[in-house]
Scaffold this motif. Structure first.
Motif, PDB file in Angstrom:
ATOM      1  N   ARG A   4      -6.218   7.803  -5.326  1.00  0.00           N
ATOM      2  CA  ARG A   4      -5.219   6.755  -5.578  1.00  0.00           C
ATOM      3  C   ARG A   4      -5.580   5.475  -4.843  1.00  0.00           C
ATOM      4  NH1 ARG A   4       0.093   8.197  -7.406  1.00  0.00           N
ATOM      5  NH2 ARG A   4       0.833   6.285  -6.484  1.00  0.00           N
ATOM      6  N   PRO A  26      -2.587  -5.916  -3.273  1.00  0.00           N
ATOM      7  CA  PRO A  26      -2.270  -5.576  -4.660  1.00  0.00           C
ATOM      8  C   PRO A  26      -1.033  -6.336  -5.133  1.00  0.00           C
ATOM      9  CG  PRO A  26      -2.644  -3.589  -3.363  1.00  0.00           C
ATOM     10  CD  PRO A  26      -2.593  -4.740  -2.409  1.00  0.00           C
ATOM     11  N   ALA A  69       2.664   1.664  -3.355  1.00  0.00           N
ATOM     12  CA  ALA A  69       1.725   2.063  -4.407  1.00  0.00           C
ATOM     13  C   ALA A  69       1.384   3.540  -4.325  1.00  0.00           C
ATOM     14  CB  ALA A  69       0.446   1.221  -4.318  1.00  0.00           C
ATOM     15  N   LEU A  79      -6.540   1.954  -6.545  1.00  0.00           N
ATOM     16  CA  LEU A  79      -5.716   0.772  -6.306  1.00  0.00           C
ATOM     17  C   LEU A  79      -6.541  -0.377  -5.743  1.00  0.00           C
ATOM     18  CD1 LEU A  79      -2.489   2.443  -4.927  1.00  0.00           C
ATOM     19  CD2 LEU A  79      -2.740   1.197  -7.089  1.00  0.00           C
ATOM     20  N   THR A 128       1.499  -2.562  -8.140  1.00  0.00           N
ATOM     21  CA  THR A 128       2.318  -1.619  -7.376  1.00  0.00           C
ATOM     22  C   THR A 128       3.288  -0.894  -8.299  1.00  0.00           C
ATOM     23  OG1 THR A 128       2.121  -2.978  -5.393  1.00  0.00           O
ATOM     24  CG2 THR A 128       3.933  -1.403  -5.454  1.00  0.00           C
ATOM     25  N   ARG A 151       0.841  -1.206   0.000  1.00  0.00           N
ATOM     26  CA  ARG A 151       0.000   0.000   0.000  1.00  0.00           C
ATOM     27  C   ARG A 151       0.872   1.251   0.000  1.00  0.00           C
ATOM     28  NH1 ARG A 151      -5.088   1.153  -0.844  1.00  0.00           N
ATOM     29  NH2 ARG A 151      -5.617  -0.802   0.140  1.00  0.00           N
ATOM     30  N   TRP A 165      -3.247  -3.210 -16.878  1.00  0.00           N
ATOM     31  CA  TRP A 165      -3.630  -2.245 -15.840  1.00  0.00           C
ATOM     32  C   TRP A 165      -4.042  -0.923 -16.477  1.00  0.00           C
ATOM     33  CZ3 TRP A 165      -4.941  -4.629 -11.803  1.00  0.00           C
ATOM     34  CH2 TRP A 165      -4.193  -5.663 -11.257  1.00  0.00           C
ATOM     35  N   ALA A 172       1.344   1.574 -10.476  1.00  0.00           N
ATOM     36  CA  ALA A 172       0.925   2.757  -9.726  1.00  0.00           C
ATOM     37  C   ALA A 172       2.039   3.788  -9.606  1.00  0.00           C
ATOM     38  CB  ALA A 172       0.434   2.354  -8.338  1.00  0.00           C
TER      39      ALA A 172
END
Length: 148
Positions: free
Chosen positions: A109, A77, A16, A113, A82, A13, A132, A85
């Motif tokens: 964001r 994720p 990302a 995600l 990741t 997290r 993605w 992102a």
């Protein structure tokens, strides 16, 4: 969720969102070594600490008691998401969505995600950057042109 899985979720997290351990720790009011240890699967965090970390990462902590037959809703994720992102493309599109929605960048964001990770998880395979991009483009198309 065990400590190692929790650590992977926190690190994923944070990465990302292109945040450092130091900034997340500061926003959560926790020490940098404490957060780093959690990301490395060490330590025994309190619910309060996890709640503050979740808020610092633009999400919220949800605690669920479940039996052995319950499907777990948490989706970590994948590494490919990741990495995606952190691309210029993703950042540019998030900025465009921010202008459309008026929300904070990190909130958009985080929500994107979460949504992309859930779609990837549902598909049951690791996606490539171009996949993605296509998913993000579809989300943007829906948000930019709501049904009337």
């Amino acid at each position: 969720m065990d400590h190692v899985e929790l650590g992977r979720l926190l690190r994923s997290r944070r990465a990302a969102l292109s945040r450092t351990v130091a900034t997340v720790a500061a926003d959560a009011g926790l020490s940098m070594p404490y957060v780093a240890n959690l990301e490395n699967g060490r330590g025994n965090p309190t619910i309060s600490a996890l709640d503050r970390l979740a808020a610092a990462l633009g999400t919220q902590l949800t605690v669920t008691f479940s039996g052995p037959d319950t499907v777990r809703p948490d989706v970590i994720p994948p590494a490919s998401l990741t990495r995606f992102a952190q691309t210029h493309y993703f950042r540019r599109e998030v900025s465009r969505l921010e202008a459309l929605g008026g929300n904070e960048l990190r909130d958009i964001r985080t929500r994107l995600l979460d949504a992309l990770a859930a779609v990837g998880h549902t598909l049951g395979r690791d996606l490539h950057e171009r996949d993605w991009q296509r998913l993000l483009d579809a989300v943007i198309l829906v948000l930019a042109h709501p049904a009337g």
